[in-house]
Design a protein around this motif. Structure first.
Motif, PDB file in Angstrom:
ATOM      1  N   LYS A 158       1.846  -9.090  -6.129  1.00  0.00           N
ATOM      2  CA  LYS A 158       0.393  -7.858  -5.650  1.00  0.00           C
ATOM      3  C   LYS A 158      -0.391  -9.826  -4.507  1.00  0.00           C
ATOM      4  O   LYS A 158      -1.094  -8.615  -3.806  1.00  0.00           O
ATOM      5  CB  LYS A 158      -0.244  -7.306  -6.637  1.00  0.00           C
ATOM      6  CG  LYS A 158       0.707  -6.455  -6.852  1.00  0.00           C
ATOM      7  CD  LYS A 158       0.494  -5.403  -8.205  1.00  0.00           C
ATOM      8  CE  LYS A 158       0.797  -3.901  -8.064  1.00  0.00           C
ATOM      9  NZ  LYS A 158      -0.368  -3.477  -9.423  1.00  0.00           N
ATOM     10  N   ASP A 159       0.046 -10.613  -5.456  1.00  0.00           N
ATOM     11  CA  ASP A 159      -0.729 -11.017  -4.713  1.00  0.00           C
ATOM     12  C   ASP A 159      -0.820 -12.120  -3.355  1.00  0.00           C
ATOM     13  O   ASP A 159      -1.720 -11.866  -2.257  1.00  0.00           O
ATOM     14  CB  ASP A 159      -1.470 -12.579  -5.668  1.00  0.00           C
ATOM     15  CG  ASP A 159      -2.502 -12.593  -6.895  1.00  0.00           C
ATOM     16  OD1 ASP A 159      -2.200 -11.029  -7.352  1.00  0.00           O
ATOM     17  OD2 ASP A 159      -1.771 -13.167  -7.746  1.00  0.00           O
TER      18      ASP A 159
ATOM     19  N   SER B 252      -9.595  -2.785  -3.433  1.00  0.00           N
ATOM     20  CA  SER B 252      -9.446  -4.617  -3.560  1.00  0.00           C
ATOM     21  C   SER B 252      -8.906  -4.614  -2.614  1.00  0.00           C
ATOM     22  O   SER B 252      -9.416  -5.792  -1.975  1.00  0.00           O
ATOM     23  CB  SER B 252      -9.199  -4.791  -5.302  1.00  0.00           C
ATOM     24  OG  SER B 252      -7.394  -4.904  -5.312  1.00  0.00           O
ATOM     25  N   GLY B 253      -8.185  -4.849  -2.086  1.00  0.00           N
ATOM     26  CA  GLY B 253      -7.590  -5.401  -0.237  1.00  0.00           C
ATOM     27  C   GLY B 253      -8.130  -4.792   0.922  1.00  0.00           C
ATOM     28  O   GLY B 253      -7.662  -5.387   1.233  1.00  0.00           O
TER      29      GLY B 253
ATOM     30  N   SER C 209      -1.033  -8.142  -0.076  1.00  0.00           N
ATOM     31  CA  SER C 209      -2.047  -7.173  -0.179  1.00  0.00           C
ATOM     32  C   SER C 209      -2.406  -6.481   1.218  1.00  0.00           C
ATOM     33  O   SER C 209      -1.778  -6.854   2.858  1.00  0.00           O
ATOM     34  CB  SER C 209      -3.177  -8.456   0.605  1.00  0.00           C
ATOM     35  OG  SER C 209      -3.315  -9.372   1.131  1.00  0.00           O
TER      36      SER C 209
ATOM     37  N   ARG D  16       1.100  -0.966   0.252  1.00  0.00           N
ATOM     38  CA  ARG D  16      -0.327  -0.169   0.576  1.00  0.00           C
ATOM     39  C   ARG D  16       0.988   0.801  -0.077  1.00  0.00           C
ATOM     40  O   ARG D  16       2.177   1.297  -0.045  1.00  0.00           O
ATOM     41  CB  ARG D  16      -1.029   0.104   1.260  1.00  0.00           C
ATOM     42  CG  ARG D  16       0.395   0.358   2.514  1.00  0.00           C
ATOM     43  CD  ARG D  16      -0.645  -0.438   3.570  1.00  0.00           C
ATOM     44  NE  ARG D  16      -0.121  -0.757   4.656  1.00  0.00           N
ATOM     45  CZ  ARG D  16       0.072   0.555   6.255  1.00  0.00           C
ATOM     46  NH1 ARG D  16      -0.783   1.293   5.652  1.00  0.00           N
ATOM     47  NH2 ARG D  16       0.758  -0.474   6.235  1.00  0.00           N
TER      48      ARG D  16
END
Length: 207
Positions: A110-111, A152-153, A114, A22
């Motif tokens: 990125k998966d 989305s996270g 998060s 982030r």
């Protein structure tokens, strides 16, 4: 890597942003990473790897796509001289992560990383950052569909709770869609119920 390797502080900054998944303010970089944020000429070599957005009085730093690509490449790099014991252990761990990703190409960096949000103040910072990235003019209108895609996270309920709070404080204006017949299923899922209306578009006052 073909280009000259970055310094330890520069690599630490990028890897910290990767691990947190982030945007971080300078204060958060200091608190989480334990080192002072880069300034001036030290930022130049990583300028294309970081997107910096001013939100209120804070500067929020986020990895760009090039930054994520750099982090992925760095997973296969050895520790540099002077990294110390912790640096050696870190790069051994990163190497293991790199091997896992190589064996599982469908999994993206990125998966794995998060964001974990613990305070509503952090969610508001992320909402504001996403808004600034999406709007085309100051206080311009942004669809909640697009905003939620950027967040989305974070659980929808968490985003809604902060939007309700911001609405009560009158720092965000959220209005219904102008033409409900043109709404997609994604639009309908993205709406927030305020009063007796499902609202889809928002504008945020920026200091």
């Amino acid at each position: 890597m073909s280009e000259k390797r970055l310094g330890i502080a520069q690599r630490a900054t990028l890897l910290l942003l990767m691990a947190e998944g982030r945007g971080l303010t300078n204060k958060q970089i200091k608190a989480i990473g334990g080192f002072s944020p880069l300034t001036g000429k030290d930022l130049t070599p990583i300028a294309r790897f970081i997107d910096t957005t001013k939100i209120g009085r804070e500067h929020v730093h986020t990895l760009t796509e090039a930054g994520w690509a750099w982090c992925r490449d760095e997973l296969s790099e050895p520790p540099s001289s002077g990294s110390g014991t912790a640096g050696g252990a870190l790069y051994s761990l990163l190497g293991g992560l790199g091997r896992y990703l190589s064996r599982n190409p469908s999994v993206k960096l990125k998966d794995i990383f998060s964001p974990v949000i613990t305070e509503r103040a952090e969610v508001e910072v992320m909402i504001r950052q996403a808004y600034v990235e999406l709007r085309t003019e100051p206080r311009g209108w942004v669809s909640l569909t697009d905003l939620r895609a950027k967040l989305s996270g974070i659980a929808k309920s968490e985003v809604d709770a902060v939007l309700y709070q911001m609405s009560r404080q009158k720092v965000v204006n959220i209005v219904p869609p102008s033409n409900r017949k043109l709404m997609t299923s994604a639009d309908r899922e993205a709406t927030i119920r305020i009063g007796n209306e499902d609202r889809l578009h928002l504008s945020i006052d920026e200091p």
